[in-house]
Motif scaffolding. Structure first.
Motif, short mmCIF file in Angstrom:
data_model
loop_
_atom_site.label_atom_id
_atom_site.label_comp_id
_atom_site.label_asym_id
_atom_site.label_seq_id
_atom_site.Cartn_x
_atom_site.Cartn_y
_atom_site.Cartn_z
N ASN A 174 29.60 -31.76 -20.54
CA ASN A 174 28.38 -32.31 -19.96
C ASN A 174 27.56 -31.19 -19.32
O ASN A 174 27.56 -30.98 -18.10
CB ASN A 174 28.73 -33.39 -18.94
CG ASN A 174 27.54 -34.25 -18.62
OD1 ASN A 174 26.40 -33.85 -18.79
ND2 ASN A 174 27.81 -35.45 -18.14
N LEU A 175 26.83 -30.46 -20.14
CA LEU A 175 26.08 -29.28 -19.69
C LEU A 175 24.96 -29.64 -18.71
O LEU A 175 24.68 -28.89 -17.78
CB LEU A 175 25.50 -28.52 -20.88
CG LEU A 175 26.54 -27.92 -21.82
CD1 LEU A 175 25.86 -27.26 -23.01
CD2 LEU A 175 27.42 -26.94 -21.08
N HIS A 176 24.33 -30.79 -18.93
CA HIS A 176 23.24 -31.19 -18.03
C HIS A 176 23.75 -31.37 -16.61
O HIS A 176 23.17 -30.84 -15.65
CB HIS A 176 22.58 -32.48 -18.54
CG HIS A 176 21.55 -33.02 -17.61
ND1 HIS A 176 20.34 -32.38 -17.39
CD2 HIS A 176 21.55 -34.12 -16.81
CE1 HIS A 176 19.64 -33.07 -16.50
NE2 HIS A 176 20.36 -34.14 -16.14
N LYS A 177 24.83 -32.12 -16.45
CA LYS A 177 25.39 -32.33 -15.11
C LYS A 177 25.96 -31.03 -14.55
O LYS A 177 25.90 -30.78 -13.34
CB LYS A 177 26.48 -33.41 -15.14
CG LYS A 177 25.94 -34.80 -15.10
CD LYS A 177 27.05 -35.79 -14.87
CE LYS A 177 26.48 -37.19 -14.73
NZ LYS A 177 27.52 -38.19 -14.47
N LYS A 178 26.52 -30.22 -15.43
CA LYS A 178 27.09 -28.96 -14.97
C LYS A 178 26.01 -28.10 -14.34
O LYS A 178 26.18 -27.58 -13.23
CB LYS A 178 27.73 -28.21 -16.14
CG LYS A 178 28.36 -26.91 -15.73
CD LYS A 178 28.94 -26.19 -16.91
CE LYS A 178 29.41 -24.82 -16.45
NZ LYS A 178 29.83 -23.98 -17.53
N ARG A 179 24.86 -27.96 -15.01
CA ARG A 179 23.75 -27.17 -14.45
C ARG A 179 23.23 -27.78 -13.15
O ARG A 179 22.93 -27.09 -12.19
CB ARG A 179 22.62 -27.05 -15.46
CG ARG A 179 22.91 -26.08 -16.57
CD ARG A 179 21.68 -25.84 -17.42
NE ARG A 179 22.10 -25.41 -18.72
CZ ARG A 179 21.95 -26.11 -19.84
NH1 ARG A 179 21.33 -27.28 -19.82
NH2 ARG A 179 22.38 -25.65 -20.98
N LYS A 180 23.10 -29.10 -13.16
CA LYS A 180 22.58 -29.82 -12.00
C LYS A 180 23.46 -29.59 -10.77
O LYS A 180 22.97 -29.26 -9.68
CB LYS A 180 22.51 -31.31 -12.34
CG LYS A 180 22.04 -32.21 -11.23
CD LYS A 180 22.03 -33.65 -11.73
CE LYS A 180 21.92 -34.66 -10.63
NZ LYS A 180 21.97 -36.04 -11.12
#
Length: 128
Positions: A77-83
């Motif tokens: 889950n790259l989006h949540k990881k960056r967030k």
């Protein structure tokens, strides 16, 4: 908080760098805050105690909740990881800003003490 960080680092490697940085910042600030709290209790200076220490404890509670959320994020889950990585960096930044406030307060207290030390001998001479 450092226990939560260590547990999260062992469970997920997604945020290892950000968690290490946050852990280092907390380990540097915690002893200073504890010492400040102890001295303020001895001096019965509740205004300063409530102000800085309350902010620090709030940040730690927010950070602990954030760290526990980070440990549940999956690698894919790259989006949540960056967030959440950005949130961890912001948390560290806010703690570092708090340390800047502590440094300014320390400088101000030092100047006040120097002024008192300068004025006191002149008062003793005038009284004699």
């Amino acid at each position: 908080m450092t226990v939560a960080i260590k547990e999260s680092k062992s469970r997920c490697s997604n945020f290892r760098d950000a968690l290490n940085s946050l852990e280092n910042t907390i380990s540097l600030l915690s002893p200073l805050i504890k010492e400040m709290d102890r001295l303020n209790q001895e001096l019965e200076d509740s205004n300063k105690r409530e102000e800085i220490i309350r902010l620090f404890l709030q940040q730690l509670k927010k950070g602990e909740a954030l760290v526990s959320k980070c440990s549940s994020i999956r690698r894919w889950n790259l989006h949540k990881k960056r967030k959440y990585e950005k949130r961890l960096r912001n948390m560290e930044s806010s703690l570092r800003q708090l340390s800047g406030v502590l440094q300014v307060r320390q400088a101000l207290d030092t100047q006040r003490l120097q002024r008192i030390a300068f004025v006191m001998p002149s008062r003793w001479v005038a009284a004699a």
